[in-house]
Design an enzyme around this catalytic site. Structure first.
Site, PDB file in Angstrom:
ATOM      1  N   ARG A 236       0.123  -1.590   3.713  1.00  0.00           N
ATOM      2  CA  ARG A 236      -0.204  -0.202   3.413  1.00  0.00           C
ATOM      3  C   ARG A 236      -0.209  -0.018   1.902  1.00  0.00           C
ATOM      4  O   ARG A 236       0.613  -0.582   1.184  1.00  0.00           O
ATOM      5  CB  ARG A 236       0.812   0.753   4.047  1.00  0.00           C
ATOM      6  CG  ARG A 236       0.650   0.925   5.555  1.00  0.00           C
ATOM      7  CD  ARG A 236      -0.626   1.693   5.888  1.00  0.00           C
ATOM      8  NE  ARG A 236      -0.777   1.950   7.312  1.00  0.00           N
ATOM      9  CZ  ARG A 236      -1.440   1.155   8.161  1.00  0.00           C
ATOM     10  NH1 ARG A 236      -1.994   0.029   7.692  1.00  0.00           N
ATOM     11  NH2 ARG A 236      -1.567   1.470   9.424  1.00  0.00           N
ATOM     12  N   GLU A 265      -7.561   6.162   0.300  1.00  0.00           N
ATOM     13  CA  GLU A 265      -8.650   5.359   0.873  1.00  0.00           C
ATOM     14  C   GLU A 265      -9.812   6.255   1.297  1.00  0.00           C
ATOM     15  O   GLU A 265      -9.606   7.153   2.120  1.00  0.00           O
ATOM     16  CB  GLU A 265      -8.128   4.541   2.053  1.00  0.00           C
ATOM     17  CG  GLU A 265      -7.123   3.498   1.618  1.00  0.00           C
ATOM     18  CD  GLU A 265      -6.538   2.670   2.739  1.00  0.00           C
ATOM     19  OE1 GLU A 265      -6.084   1.541   2.475  1.00  0.00           O
ATOM     20  OE2 GLU A 265      -6.533   3.147   3.890  1.00  0.00           O
ATOM     21  N   HIS A 287     -10.016  -2.343   3.132  1.00  0.00           N
ATOM     22  CA  HIS A 287      -9.149  -2.189   4.303  1.00  0.00           C
ATOM     23  C   HIS A 287      -9.787  -2.813   5.546  1.00  0.00           C
ATOM     24  O   HIS A 287      -9.949  -2.170   6.590  1.00  0.00           O
ATOM     25  CB  HIS A 287      -8.833  -0.705   4.562  1.00  0.00           C
ATOM     26  CG  HIS A 287      -7.578  -0.509   5.363  1.00  0.00           C
ATOM     27  ND1 HIS A 287      -6.723   0.552   5.171  1.00  0.00           N
ATOM     28  CD2 HIS A 287      -7.034  -1.238   6.384  1.00  0.00           C
ATOM     29  CE1 HIS A 287      -5.711   0.471   6.026  1.00  0.00           C
ATOM     30  NE2 HIS A 287      -5.886  -0.600   6.772  1.00  0.00           N
TER      31      HIS A 287
END
Length: 322
Positions: A236, A265, A287
């Protein structure tokens, strides 16, 4: 009874993956994305909410009297107000173990590329540096083997241990830091966070984002690392202080970083992490460590099974005990 299922961000499931509908009686509604101002309206009819990254906080829950379950299409559940769910008796189920292949493979893709300076060598080859060197080989950056080096893993869960097994196969010494691990995996040892920082040639994060882990990789941690070491984060974004990381890489305190997750993000183009991504010893990916076709299919299968288990009266994969 007919369950009302609402999926708030179905666009987080990639192409080529099938999300099977549950085998109990239900109505299904899904949205590719859900902005903050529409969360409550879209969840009003829901008895089961599915979310990956759309947050469900206490103020939202207070307006959803019919909600009976939250099914998270991910392992991390920091987008959910767990305390508010406990208070309201709303079980929250997450996904377990689906990423034990895809995340470790991505992490090692970053590790190998950075330890061998592949990105810069590729760019220099395309720029004609090899030709201008006028010899059979060209090297102006260090290439470091994994064998004989030390892999420090923060988090000794299923994914962290899978990363450790790969590192062990490469001939790396594997050390872990995990405050909740009772014993070390058979291929490694448990150490303090300070010892991991001091010894590791590669620090790879595989822990959840909590109050304890937020900002764990900060300026003090980075200053204590070897100057030849690299940081990998596929867990994370908030675990790593991005400004501190930028300072550490630019000043040469550490040798580089591989980042798949960011605090925001997607990150703004003028953010520290995106400015850092322009450097040849930094790799930032969007990601996607979790997102192999096989990994996502396992996630989707488990997501449906979690809802079926709840409706059948035997909830599973709960993030807290009811």
């Amino acid at each position: 009874m007919t369950e009302q299922i609402v999926f708030l961000d179905s666009s987080t499931i990639g192409p080529g993956v099938i999300l099977r509908r549950p085998d109990f009686e239900h109505k299904w509604e899904e949205y590719e994305r859900t902005p903050p101002d529409l969360i409550v309206d879209r969840l009003k009819p829901a008895t089961i909410a599915i979310t990956n990254k759309v947050p469900i906080r206490a103020d939202t829950l207070s307006e959803l009297p019919d909600l009976k379950m939250i099914a998270i299409a991910a392992t991390g559940y920091d987008v959910i107000d767990v305390d508010a769910c406990k208070t309201r008796g709303i079980p929250v189920a997450n996904i377990r173990g689906y990423a034990v292949n895809t995340v470790p493979e991505h992490a090692f893709s970053l590790i190998l590329a950075l330890r061998r300076n592949l990105v810069e060598y590729r760019d220099q080859t395309l720029d004609g540096e090899w030709i201008r060197a006028d010899q059979f080989c060209f090297f102006n950056r260090p290439i470091r083997d994994l064998a004989g080096s030390t892999l420090g893993i923060i988090g000794a869960g299923a994914i962290g241990q899978s990363v450790g097994r790969i590192g062990h196969a490469f001939g790396m010494e594997v050390i872990y830091h995990d405050d909740y691990a009772a014993s070390a995996p058979d291929h490694g040892s448990l150490v303090s966070l300070a010892e991991l920082r001091d010894r590791a040639d590669v620090v790879s994060c595989h822990c959840p984002l909590t109050d304890e882990t937020r900002g764990m990789i900060d300026s003090a941690f980075l200053k204590g690392m070897k100057p030849t070491a690299i940081v990998i984060n596929t867990a994370r974004g908030g675990i790593v202080d991005e400004e501190a990381l930028s300072d550490a890489v630019r000043s040469g305190q550490i040798a580089g970083a591989g980042i798949d997750v960011t605090a925001t993000e997607p990150p703004p183009l003028d953010s520290p992490i995106m400015e850092l991504a322009k450097l040849p010893n930094v790799i930032v990916t969007p990601h996607v460590a979790w997102a192999s076709v096989g990994g996502m299919q396992t996630l989707c299968d488990q997501l449906t099974e979690n809802m079926e288990a709840f409706v059948a009266g035997s909830p599973r994969n709960l993030v807290f005990e009811p």
